[in-house]
Scaffold this motif. Structure first.
Motif, PDB file in Angstrom:
ATOM      1  N   LYS A 110    -120.520  18.418 -21.040  1.00  0.00           N
ATOM      2  CA  LYS A 110    -120.074  16.928 -20.582  1.00  0.00           C
ATOM      3  C   LYS A 110    -118.731  15.994 -20.409  1.00  0.00           C
ATOM      4  N   VAL A 111    -118.551  15.686 -18.862  1.00  0.00           N
ATOM      5  CA  VAL A 111    -117.737  15.392 -18.569  1.00  0.00           C
ATOM      6  C   VAL A 111    -117.345  13.812 -18.788  1.00  0.00           C
ATOM      7  N   ALA A 112    -116.590  13.122 -19.206  1.00  0.00           N
ATOM      8  CA  ALA A 112    -116.168  11.913 -19.638  1.00  0.00           C
ATOM      9  C   ALA A 112    -114.809  11.382 -19.186  1.00  0.00           C
ATOM     10  N   ILE A 113    -115.568   9.861 -18.355  1.00  0.00           N
ATOM     11  CA  ILE A 113    -113.804   9.679 -17.014  1.00  0.00           C
ATOM     12  C   ILE A 113    -113.751   7.759 -18.572  1.00  0.00           C
ATOM     13  N   ILE A 114    -112.156   7.691 -19.163  1.00  0.00           N
ATOM     14  CA  ILE A 114    -111.468   7.007 -19.458  1.00  0.00           C
ATOM     15  C   ILE A 114    -110.196   6.316 -18.924  1.00  0.00           C
ATOM     16  N   THR A 115    -110.795   4.967 -18.503  1.00  0.00           N
ATOM     17  CA  THR A 115    -110.356   3.936 -17.451  1.00  0.00           C
ATOM     18  C   THR A 115    -108.996   3.717 -19.122  1.00  0.00           C
ATOM     19  N   GLY A 116    -108.186   3.239 -18.799  1.00  0.00           N
ATOM     20  CA  GLY A 116    -106.714   3.115 -19.564  1.00  0.00           C
ATOM     21  C   GLY A 116    -106.663   4.408 -20.663  1.00  0.00           C
ATOM     22  N   GLY A 117    -106.865   5.128 -20.485  1.00  0.00           N
ATOM     23  CA  GLY A 117    -107.438   6.644 -21.692  1.00  0.00           C
ATOM     24  C   GLY A 117    -105.748   7.082 -21.178  1.00  0.00           C
ATOM     25  N   ASN A 118    -104.771   6.908 -20.322  1.00  0.00           N
ATOM     26  CA  ASN A 118    -103.111   7.450 -21.231  1.00  0.00           C
ATOM     27  C   ASN A 118    -102.688   6.857 -21.925  1.00  0.00           C
ATOM     28  N   GLY A 119    -102.928   5.601 -23.253  1.00  0.00           N
ATOM     29  CA  GLY A 119    -102.229   5.396 -24.382  1.00  0.00           C
ATOM     30  C   GLY A 119    -103.323   4.622 -24.316  1.00  0.00           C
ATOM     31  N   GLY A 120    -103.090   4.322 -25.888  1.00  0.00           N
ATOM     32  CA  GLY A 120    -103.647   3.089 -26.928  1.00  0.00           C
ATOM     33  C   GLY A 120    -104.852   4.105 -27.577  1.00  0.00           C
ATOM     34  N   LEU A 121    -105.939   2.742 -27.232  1.00  0.00           N
ATOM     35  CA  LEU A 121    -107.186   2.980 -27.678  1.00  0.00           C
ATOM     36  C   LEU A 121    -107.741   3.805 -26.859  1.00  0.00           C
ATOM     37  N   GLY A 122    -107.182   3.748 -25.902  1.00  0.00           N
ATOM     38  CA  GLY A 122    -108.388   4.761 -24.067  1.00  0.00           C
ATOM     39  C   GLY A 122    -107.715   5.760 -25.362  1.00  0.00           C
ATOM     40  N   LEU A 123    -106.754   6.009 -25.282  1.00  0.00           N
ATOM     41  CA  LEU A 123    -106.053   7.534 -25.412  1.00  0.00           C
ATOM     42  C   LEU A 123    -107.068   8.297 -26.608  1.00  0.00           C
ATOM     43  N   GLY A 124    -107.168   7.226 -27.431  1.00  0.00           N
ATOM     44  CA  GLY A 124    -108.113   7.521 -28.985  1.00  0.00           C
ATOM     45  C   GLY A 124    -109.733   7.866 -28.939  1.00  0.00           C
ATOM     46  N   ILE A 125    -110.195   7.744 -27.900  1.00  0.00           N
ATOM     47  CA  ILE A 125    -111.246   7.601 -27.247  1.00  0.00           C
ATOM     48  C   ILE A 125    -110.992   9.372 -27.160  1.00  0.00           C
ATOM     49  N   ALA A 126    -110.194   8.965 -25.638  1.00  0.00           N
ATOM     50  CA  ALA A 126    -110.060  10.903 -25.179  1.00  0.00           C
ATOM     51  C   ALA A 126    -110.555  11.699 -26.105  1.00  0.00           C
ATOM     52  N   LYS A 127    -109.237  11.903 -26.999  1.00  0.00           N
ATOM     53  CA  LYS A 127    -109.054  12.095 -28.511  1.00  0.00           C
ATOM     54  C   LYS A 127    -110.570  12.469 -28.586  1.00  0.00           C
ATOM     55  N   GLY A 128    -110.825  11.314 -28.930  1.00  0.00           N
ATOM     56  CA  GLY A 128    -112.637  11.686 -30.023  1.00  0.00           C
ATOM     57  C   GLY A 128    -113.669  12.362 -29.510  1.00  0.00           C
ATOM     58  N   LEU A 129    -113.876  12.138 -27.751  1.00  0.00           N
ATOM     59  CA  LEU A 129    -114.385  13.526 -27.248  1.00  0.00           C
ATOM     60  C   LEU A 129    -114.422  14.425 -27.100  1.00  0.00           C
ATOM     61  N   ALA A 130    -113.258  14.506 -26.979  1.00  0.00           N
ATOM     62  CA  ALA A 130    -112.467  15.356 -26.659  1.00  0.00           C
ATOM     63  C   ALA A 130    -113.585  16.258 -27.796  1.00  0.00           C
ATOM     64  N   SER A 131    -112.588  16.100 -29.028  1.00  0.00           N
ATOM     65  CA  SER A 131    -113.102  16.957 -30.799  1.00  0.00           C
ATOM     66  C   SER A 131    -114.671  17.007 -30.920  1.00  0.00           C
ATOM     67  N   VAL A 132    -114.984  16.852 -29.593  1.00  0.00           N
ATOM     68  CA  VAL A 132    -116.422  17.278 -29.646  1.00  0.00           C
ATOM     69  C   VAL A 132    -117.440  17.695 -28.435  1.00  0.00           C
ATOM     70  N   GLY A 133    -116.129  18.304 -27.693  1.00  0.00           N
ATOM     71  CA  GLY A 133    -116.475  19.436 -26.624  1.00  0.00           C
ATOM     72  C   GLY A 133    -116.269  19.042 -25.071  1.00  0.00           C
TER      73      GLY A 133
END
Lengths: 116, 255
Positions: free
Chosen positions: B10-33
Motif C-alpha cells: 500500500k502507498v500512503a501520503i501524509i501531509t505535514g509528514g515531515n515532522g511531529g504527529l505526521g512523521l509519527g503516523i508515517a513511521k506507524g504506517l511504514a512499520s506495517v509495510g
C-alpha cells in the motif's frame, strides 16, 4: 513489536456465546487473546466454545446471568481461576446503567430481563 | 503481523509528514509495510524525516508542497504515483495554528489560514480520488482536533477549520462509499510536537494543568498514534467510515 498483539491477555465477553459477541471473541482470539464466553444458554455456549477451539483459540465457556451479582462474581472468579488473570472485561449486552461502575451496588440497578 | 493490519504493497501520503504527529503516523504506517510519501513545505525537515524513515527500513519519498495550492497538490500526487505506482491512503495532517482573537484577525489572515488547514483537505482528497478509484478503494484520514468538542476564544479560525474537516469527513464518507473509500477523522488532544511542546524549554504553560486532568495521566506522543493510524489505514477498518474518533487520553472529557 506488534501493537495489536494480545498474546497473554484474557478477555471476558458477555453475550459472547453468539452473534456480535462471538465475532468480537474471534477477533480478539485471532490476535492471541484467551477469551471467556459468557451467556445463559448452555447449548449456545458449548457450540461457541467448540467453534473457537476448532479455530485453535483458547476459549472458556461460562454460564451466567449478568443481571445477578453473585453470578457475575462467580463468572469473574471462574475466568481468573482458569486463565490466571482478566485484562479485558468486554461489555456486549443491551442493558447498561449510567453509573460509576466501581461504586455501583446491586441495589442501584433495575431488574431486567435480558433478551439474549 | 496479522493480515487485517498489514499494509504491504500500500502507498500512503501524509501531509505535514515531515515532522511531529505526521512523521509519527508515517513511521506507524511504514512499520506495517506501507510505502510513504511525506509532504511538507520545509525541505530540511523533509530530508530529516525521510532519513529517519529510511533508517527504520521504510520506503519513503519526500515531497515539497504547499497544500493550499492546487497546482502544487496535483504535482505532489503525480510525483507519488510516478514513484510508487498507486495511492491507497491519504492522511490530511498538515496544519498551522496560532492564537489570535477573531476581532483582530484580518480577512487575509483568515483566508490564508482556512486555505492551509481546510481547503488543503479538499484539494488533496480530490487529487487522490481518481488514484484510489483506480486502486479499487482507499482510506482518507483527516487529522482534526479536540477543539471541535470544546471551544477556545482565541482559536476561532482553528475551530472553524477543524469543524469543517469533521463534517467533510462525514459527507465524503457518504459520497465516496460506493467507490470503497472509507473516510474517518481522528481528533488528537495534547501531543508533544513543535506546535505544542509538552516538555523542555518551550513547554506550553497549559501542559501541566491538562496532564493533571487527563484520565491516562500523560500527554500524547506521536508514537501514541501508531495504532489508530494503522487501524484506520488498514482492512481492519473496512466497516468504519464517517467516524470522528477522539484520541486524547480522555482529556476532552475532563478539561
Amino acid at each position: 513489536m506488534d501493537i495489536f498483539d494480545l498474546t497473554g491477555k484474557v478477555a471476558i465477553i458477555t453475550g459472547g456465546n453468539g452473534g456480535l459477541g462471538l465475532g468480537i471473541a474471534k477477533g480478539l482470539a485471532s490476535e492471541g487473546c484467551a477469551v471467556a464466553l459468557v451467556g445463559r444458554n448452555r447449548t449456545k455456549i458449548d457450540a461457541a466454545v467448540a467453534e473457537m477451539t476448532e479455530l485453535g483459540y483458547k476459549a472458556l465457556g461460562v454460564q451466567a446471568d449478568v443481571s445477578q451479582e453473585d453470578d457475575v462474581n462467580r463468572m469473574v472468579k471462574e475466568t481468573a481461576d482458569h486463565f490466571g488473570r482478566v485484562d479485558i472485561p468486554g461489555q456486549q449486552r443491551r442493558h447498561q446503567l449510567g453509573r460509576g461502575a466501581g461504586k455501583l451496588t446491586s441495589n442501584n440497578g433495575t431488574s431486567s430481563s435480558p433478551s439474549t | 503481523m496479522n493480515s487485517k493490519f498489514d499494509l504491504t504493497g500500500k502507498v500512503a501520503i501524509i501531509t505535514g509528514g515531515n515532522g511531529g504527529l505526521g512523521l509519527g503516523i508515517a513511521k506507524g504506517l511504514a512499520s506495517v509495510g506501507a510505502k510513504v510519501a511525506v509532504v511538507g513545505r520545509n525541505q530540511d525537515k523533509i530530508n530529516n524525516a525521510v532519513e529517519q524513515l529510511q533508517a527504520e527500513g521504510a520506503d519513503a519519498l519526500g515531497i515539497q508542497c504547499d497544500v493550499s495550492q492546487e497546482d502544487d497538490v496535483n504535482r505532489m500526487v503525480k510525483e507519488t504515483v510516478a514513484r510508487f505506482g498507486r495511492i491507497d491512503i491519504l492522511f490530511n495532517n498538515a496544519a498551522i495554528s496560532w492564537g489570535i482573537p477573531a476581532e483582530t484577525m484580518t480577512l487575509e489572515q483568515w483566508n490564508n489560514f482556512i486555505a492551509i488547514n481546510l481547503t488543503s483537505c479538499f484539494l488533496t482528497s480530490k487529487a487522490c480520488f481518481p488514484e484510489m478509484v483506480k486502486a479499487g478503494g482507499g482510506k482518507i484520514i483527516n487529522v482534526g482536533s479536540i477543539i471541535t468538542k470544546l471551544g477556545f476564544g482565541k482559536l476561532v479560525h482553528y475551530a472553524a477549520a477543524k469543524g469543517g474537516m469533521d463534517h467533510m469527513t462525514q459527507s465524503l464518507a457518504q459520497g465516496w462509499g460506493k467507490h470503497n473509500i472509507q473516510v474517518n477523522a481522528l481528533l488528537p488532544g495534547l501531543v508533544d510536537t513543535e506546535m505544542m511542546p509538552c516538555e523542555g524549554p518551550k513547554k506550553n504553560k497549559l501542559v501541566d494543568y491538562a496532564v493533571k486532568r487527563t484520565p491516562v495521566g500523560k500527554f500524547g506522543r506521536p508514537s501514541d498514534f501508531y495504532g489508530i493510524s494503522i487501524l484506520l489505514a488498514s482492512p481492519a477498518s473496512n466497516f468504519i467510515t464517517g467516524s470522528i474518533i477522539v484520541v486524547d487520553g480522555g482529556l476532552s472529557l475532563s478539561i
